[in-house]
Scaffold this motif. Structure first.
Motif, PDB file in Angstrom:
ATOM      1  N   THR A 208       0.860  -1.182   0.000  1.00 58.25           N
ATOM      2  CA  THR A 208       0.000   0.000   0.000  1.00 58.25           C
ATOM      3  C   THR A 208       0.898   1.235   0.000  1.00 58.25           C
ATOM      4  O   THR A 208       2.094   1.155   0.319  1.00 58.25           O
ATOM      5  CB  THR A 208      -0.905   0.046   1.239  1.00 58.25           C
ATOM      6  N   ASP A 209       0.317   2.372  -0.353  1.00 59.80           N
ATOM      7  CA  ASP A 209       1.096   3.606  -0.351  1.00 59.80           C
ATOM      8  C   ASP A 209       1.740   3.861   1.013  1.00 59.80           C
ATOM      9  O   ASP A 209       2.919   4.201   1.115  1.00 59.80           O
ATOM     10  CB  ASP A 209       0.200   4.797  -0.706  1.00 59.80           C
ATOM     11  N   MET A 210       0.942   3.687   2.062  1.00 56.54           N
ATOM     12  CA  MET A 210       1.444   4.007   3.401  1.00 56.54           C
ATOM     13  C   MET A 210       2.511   3.015   3.874  1.00 56.54           C
ATOM     14  O   MET A 210       3.474   3.402   4.539  1.00 56.54           O
ATOM     15  CB  MET A 210       0.283   4.072   4.406  1.00 56.54           C
ATOM     16  N   GLU A 211       2.357   1.739   3.519  1.00 50.93           N
ATOM     17  CA  GLU A 211       3.411   0.762   3.833  1.00 50.93           C
ATOM     18  C   GLU A 211       4.716   1.158   3.143  1.00 50.93           C
ATOM     19  O   GLU A 211       5.803   1.079   3.735  1.00 50.93           O
ATOM     20  CB  GLU A 211       2.988  -0.628   3.367  1.00 50.93           C
ATOM     21  N   TYR A 212       4.580   1.584   1.901  1.00 46.67           N
ATOM     22  CA  TYR A 212       5.761   1.963   1.123  1.00 46.67           C
ATOM     23  C   TYR A 212       6.431   3.207   1.708  1.00 46.67           C
ATOM     24  O   TYR A 212       7.661   3.259   1.848  1.00 46.67           O
ATOM     25  CB  TYR A 212       5.351   2.199  -0.327  1.00 46.67           C
ATOM     26  N   PHE A 213       5.627   4.192   2.085  1.00 49.29           N
ATOM     27  CA  PHE A 213       6.197   5.408   2.656  1.00 49.29           C
ATOM     28  C   PHE A 213       6.919   5.126   3.969  1.00 49.29           C
ATOM     29  O   PHE A 213       7.927   5.758   4.283  1.00 49.29           O
ATOM     30  CB  PHE A 213       5.115   6.470   2.857  1.00 49.29           C
ATOM     31  N   LYS A 214       6.418   4.167   4.737  1.00 52.02           N
ATOM     32  CA  LYS A 214       7.130   3.797   5.962  1.00 52.02           C
ATOM     33  C   LYS A 214       8.488   3.191   5.633  1.00 52.02           C
ATOM     34  O   LYS A 214       9.487   3.454   6.320  1.00 52.02           O
ATOM     35  CB  LYS A 214       6.291   2.809   6.793  1.00 52.02           C
ATOM     36  N   ARG A 215       8.531   2.394   4.586  1.00 57.39           N
ATOM     37  CA  ARG A 215       9.805   1.790   4.177  1.00 57.39           C
ATOM     38  C   ARG A 215      10.812   2.858   3.734  1.00 57.39           C
ATOM     39  O   ARG A 215      12.023   2.693   3.925  1.00 57.39           O
ATOM     40  CB  ARG A 215       9.570   0.805   3.018  1.00 57.39           C
ATOM     41  N   LEU A 216      10.310   3.928   3.122  1.00 59.42           N
ATOM     42  CA  LEU A 216      11.197   4.979   2.612  1.00 59.42           C
ATOM     43  C   LEU A 216      11.719   5.902   3.710  1.00 59.42           C
ATOM     44  O   LEU A 216      12.666   6.657   3.490  1.00 59.42           O
ATOM     45  CB  LEU A 216      10.466   5.813   1.552  1.00 59.42           C
ATOM     46  N   LYS A 217      11.097   5.861   4.882  1.00 60.84           N
ATOM     47  CA  LYS A 217      11.538   6.691   6.025  1.00 60.84           C
ATOM     48  C   LYS A 217      11.500   8.187   5.669  1.00 60.84           C
ATOM     49  O   LYS A 217      12.533   8.846   5.525  1.00 60.84           O
ATOM     50  CB  LYS A 217      12.923   6.294   6.507  1.00 60.84           C
ATOM     51  N   ILE A 218      10.290   8.727   5.578  1.00 61.20           N
ATOM     52  CA  ILE A 218      10.107  10.132   5.222  1.00 61.20           C
ATOM     53  C   ILE A 218      10.515  11.033   6.388  1.00 61.20           C
ATOM     54  O   ILE A 218      10.058  10.858   7.518  1.00 61.20           O
ATOM     55  CB  ILE A 218       8.649  10.411   4.827  1.00 61.20           C
ATOM     56  N   VAL A 219      11.369  12.002   6.092  1.00 59.88           N
ATOM     57  CA  VAL A 219      11.819  12.990   7.077  1.00 59.88           C
ATOM     58  C   VAL A 219      11.535  14.385   6.516  1.00 59.88           C
ATOM     59  O   VAL A 219      12.153  14.793   5.532  1.00 59.88           O
ATOM     60  CB  VAL A 219      13.330  12.849   7.365  1.00 59.88           C
ATOM     61  N   PRO A 220      10.596  15.130   7.116  1.00 62.67           N
ATOM     62  CA  PRO A 220      10.365  16.509   6.668  1.00 62.67           C
ATOM     63  C   PRO A 220      11.532  17.419   7.072  1.00 62.67           C
ATOM     64  O   PRO A 220      12.102  17.279   8.163  1.00 62.67           O
ATOM     65  CB  PRO A 220       9.080  16.921   7.400  1.00 62.67           C
ATOM     66  N   VAL A 221      11.880  18.329   6.183  1.00 61.54           N
ATOM     67  CA  VAL A 221      12.982  19.264   6.432  1.00 61.54           C
ATOM     68  C   VAL A 221      12.472  20.688   6.252  1.00 61.54           C
ATOM     69  O   VAL A 221      11.803  20.997   5.261  1.00 61.54           O
ATOM     70  CB  VAL A 221      14.154  19.011   5.457  1.00 61.54           C
ATOM     71  N   SER A 222      12.788  21.547   7.229  1.00 59.42           N
ATOM     72  CA  SER A 222      12.433  22.971   7.156  1.00 59.42           C
ATOM     73  C   SER A 222      13.697  23.781   6.945  1.00 59.42           C
ATOM     74  O   SER A 222      14.637  23.674   7.732  1.00 59.42           O
ATOM     75  CB  SER A 222      11.768  23.435   8.452  1.00 59.42           C
ATOM     76  N   ILE A 223      13.707  24.599   5.896  1.00 61.63           N
ATOM     77  CA  ILE A 223      14.835  25.501   5.685  1.00 61.63           C
ATOM     78  C   ILE A 223      14.300  26.919   5.569  1.00 61.63           C
ATOM     79  O   ILE A 223      13.312  27.166   4.884  1.00 61.63           O
ATOM     80  CB  ILE A 223      15.672  25.109   4.454  1.00 61.63           C
ATOM     81  N   SER A 224      14.930  27.837   6.293  1.00 60.73           N
ATOM     82  CA  SER A 224      14.462  29.223   6.246  1.00 60.73           C
ATOM     83  C   SER A 224      15.637  30.181   6.113  1.00 60.73           C
ATOM     84  O   SER A 224      16.710  29.955   6.691  1.00 60.73           O
ATOM     85  CB  SER A 224      13.642  29.554   7.494  1.00 60.73           C
ATOM     86  N   TYR A 225      15.398  31.232   5.338  1.00 60.67           N
ATOM     87  CA  TYR A 225      16.378  32.290   5.110  1.00 60.67           C
ATOM     88  C   TYR A 225      15.808  33.592   5.663  1.00 60.67           C
ATOM     89  O   TYR A 225      14.654  33.931   5.401  1.00 60.67           O
ATOM     90  CB  TYR A 225      16.651  32.460   3.616  1.00 60.67           C
ATOM     91  N   GLU A 226      16.632  34.334   6.414  1.00 58.50           N
ATOM     92  CA  GLU A 226      16.158  35.599   6.980  1.00 58.50           C
ATOM     93  C   GLU A 226      15.807  36.583   5.871  1.00 58.50           C
ATOM     94  O   GLU A 226      14.797  37.293   5.939  1.00 58.50           O
ATOM     95  CB  GLU A 226      17.224  36.184   7.909  1.00 58.50           C
ATOM     96  N   LEU A 227      16.627  36.626   4.841  1.00 53.60           N
ATOM     97  CA  LEU A 227      16.340  37.407   3.645  1.00 53.60           C
ATOM     98  C   LEU A 227      16.346  36.486   2.438  1.00 53.60           C
ATOM     99  O   LEU A 227      17.191  35.594   2.337  1.00 53.60           O
ATOM    100  CB  LEU A 227      17.386  38.512   3.440  1.00 53.60           C
ATOM    101  N   ASP A 228      15.412  36.707   1.528  1.00 50.75           N
ATOM    102  CA  ASP A 228      15.374  35.960   0.277  1.00 50.75           C
ATOM    103  C   ASP A 228      16.018  36.836  -0.795  1.00 50.75           C
ATOM    104  O   ASP A 228      15.449  37.863  -1.182  1.00 50.75           O
ATOM    105  CB  ASP A 228      13.921  35.641  -0.101  1.00 50.75           C
ATOM    106  N   PRO A 229      17.207  36.469  -1.276  1.00 54.90           N
ATOM    107  CA  PRO A 229      17.891  37.309  -2.263  1.00 54.90           C
ATOM    108  C   PRO A 229      17.116  37.432  -3.579  1.00 54.90           C
ATOM    109  O   PRO A 229      17.404  38.300  -4.388  1.00 54.90           O
ATOM    110  CB  PRO A 229      19.229  36.590  -2.502  1.00 54.90           C
ATOM    111  N   THR A 230      16.148  36.537  -3.777  1.00 60.40           N
ATOM    112  CA  THR A 230      15.378  36.549  -5.025  1.00 60.40           C
ATOM    113  C   THR A 230      13.963  37.085  -4.818  1.00 60.40           C
ATOM    114  O   THR A 230      13.107  36.905  -5.680  1.00 60.40           O
ATOM    115  CB  THR A 230      15.315  35.133  -5.628  1.00 60.40           C
ATOM    116  N   ASP A 231      13.721  37.740  -3.681  1.00 59.67           N
ATOM    117  CA  ASP A 231      12.350  38.187  -3.394  1.00 59.67           C
ATOM    118  C   ASP A 231      11.796  39.105  -4.483  1.00 59.67           C
ATOM    119  O   ASP A 231      10.665  38.915  -4.957  1.00 59.67           O
ATOM    120  CB  ASP A 231      12.236  38.828  -2.006  1.00 59.67           C
ATOM    121  N   ILE A 232      12.582  40.071  -4.919  1.00 64.63           N
ATOM    122  CA  ILE A 232      12.107  41.003  -5.948  1.00 64.63           C
ATOM    123  C   ILE A 232      11.938  40.281  -7.289  1.00 64.63           C
ATOM    124  O   ILE A 232      11.005  40.568  -8.051  1.00 64.63           O
ATOM    125  CB  ILE A 232      13.090  42.191  -6.108  1.00 64.63           C
ATOM    126  N   LEU A 233      12.817  39.314  -7.563  1.00 66.01           N
ATOM    127  CA  LEU A 233      12.727  38.564  -8.819  1.00 66.01           C
ATOM    128  C   LEU A 233      11.438  37.748  -8.904  1.00 66.01           C
ATOM    129  O   LEU A 233      10.982  37.423  -9.999  1.00 66.01           O
ATOM    130  CB  LEU A 233      13.936  37.627  -8.967  1.00 66.01           C
TER     131      LEU A 233
END
Length: 379
Positions: A208-233
């Motif tokens: 099943t999808d959920m069995e498979y996702f458990k096998r893949l070991k999903i790890v959420p990652v948060s990345i944040s930048y104080e300033l976005d150099p591409t904000d205006i772009l």
């Protein structure tokens, strides 16, 4: 021939030949002169000629390039959560996506510093049309995501990519980095697209999808930048979307964005690595009988973890207060920080265009909104 030849990174046996072919490319010269300002061209070229593996190239060249980027365009990188990872274990890192190159580069930099194997990472083929950039992506262990294909070809490409991800994690014991959506989040509202999970699940082979996702070991990652150099772009695309107008990229837009993201000022940067979604997936199966609802519930949980662990900066709080004309978060920033942010807004955005101002502020304010909403729902 491998069935993955069209999308895979280089094998180590191919690395030296690939590097020799691009050693004297003008872009390589620019990268190496930036990374090793005290070396002559011949010195770093000779070091390239002695490089015979992706890992050696990443450690001896890319690691130092990232160090220089951090030194010259940020106030430093901080990390958290790496104690959640186990050595010699492969994970599927699903991350919010803010910068074309740096998101995955900084994660790999952090993995290496914390004693873990570096990932293989997804990159859109629109970003590597230049032959040098394609070589550089393959020699830094990226695999190619093909964009803009007709329906039938897209299905086949998705199946192949799903099999590659499975092979990397389950057979090569190599972690994989994937963005939670196609393309970068431009409005600051990080959200996992169900289509990404559907693509990953294509290689589940009887599970099943959920069995498979458990096998893949999903790890959420948060990345944040104080300033976005591409904000205006990002503004032209955001404004076009708000007016339901089609947005067509300029031919050189991706390269300009890539360069601006790397070299532009970012101030603080933080990466948080979450825990493997294991019990959470078990709970999803108990609560939701249909596959479609399970996939949506998994998207929601990934989003919750990313939002909860997203490092909020003074810029985020300032933007939120300006957007909603309040002082709700004024204890999180100084008058000088607010003045600097307002200067950035006034210099980069046509402030007579109310919609443009709102989009710019929302780009920084949405992480505050998402984290506050999450805390309220959990109270």
């Amino acid at each position: 021939m491998s069935k993955f030849d069209d999308i895979r990174p280089f094998y180590d046996t191919e690395v030296n030949d690939a590097l020799r072919k691009v050693a004297r490319d003008p872009i390589m010269k620019a990268v190496m002169n930036f990374t090793f300002p005290d070396m002559t061209d011949e010195e770093w070229i000779q070091q390239l000629y002695k490089t015979h593996s992706i890992r050696d190239f990443q450690i001896n060249f890319i690691y130092h390039a990232i160090n220089m980027v951090l030194n010259k365009s940020s106030d430093g990188l901080t990390t958290s959560g790496f104690e959640n990872l186990k050595p010699n274990t492969a994970y599927l890192f699903i991350s919010n996506h803010r910068d074309i190159i740096l998101d995955t580069s900084l994660l790999n930099y952090s993995l290496y510093k914390n004693g873990f194997k570096m990932t293989t990472s997804a990159i859109g083929d629109n970003l590597v049309k230049n032959p040098f950039l394609l070589t550089l992506s393959r020699v830094t262990r990226n695999f190619i995501v093909k964009r803009g294909l007709p329906s039938r070809e897209l299905l086949e490409s998705s199946k192949l990519m799903s099999e590659f991800i499975k092979d990397s994690i389950m057979h090569e014991n190599r972690s994989v980095w994937m963005a939670q959506r196609e393309g970068r989040t431009k409005d600051g509202n990080d959200a996992t697209h169900k289509g990404v999970l559907k693509m990953i699940a294509m290689a589940k082979d009887g599970m099943t999808d959920m069995e498979y996702f458990k096998r893949l070991k999903i790890v959420p990652v948060s990345i944040s930048y104080e300033l976005d150099p591409t904000d205006i772009l990002k503004m032209p695309e955001l404004l076009a979307r708000s007016k339901t107008e089609p947005y067509v990229k300029n031919p050189n837009e991706d390269f300009v964005t890539l360069r601006s993201g790397i070299m532009g000022q970012k101030k603080g940067i933080h990466i948080h690595v979450g825990k493997v979604l294991d019990d959470e997936i078990d709970d999803i199966v108990l609560k939701h009988p249909s596959t479609n609802k399970q996939l949506q519930a998994l998207c929601d949980i990934i989003d919750e973890v990313i939002h909860a662990n997203y490092r909020l900066w003074p810029t985020n709080y300032i933007a939120h207060d300006l957007l909603y004309q309040s002082n709700q978060y004024n204890t999180y920033y100084t008058a000088d920080e607010k003045e600097a942010f307002e200067k950035r807004l006034y210099e980069g955005v046509d402030t007579s265009d109310e919609m443009a101002v709102k989009h710019f502020l929302a780009m920084y304010a949405n992480p505050v909104t998402n984290q506050t909403a999450l805390k309220t729902s959990q109270a």
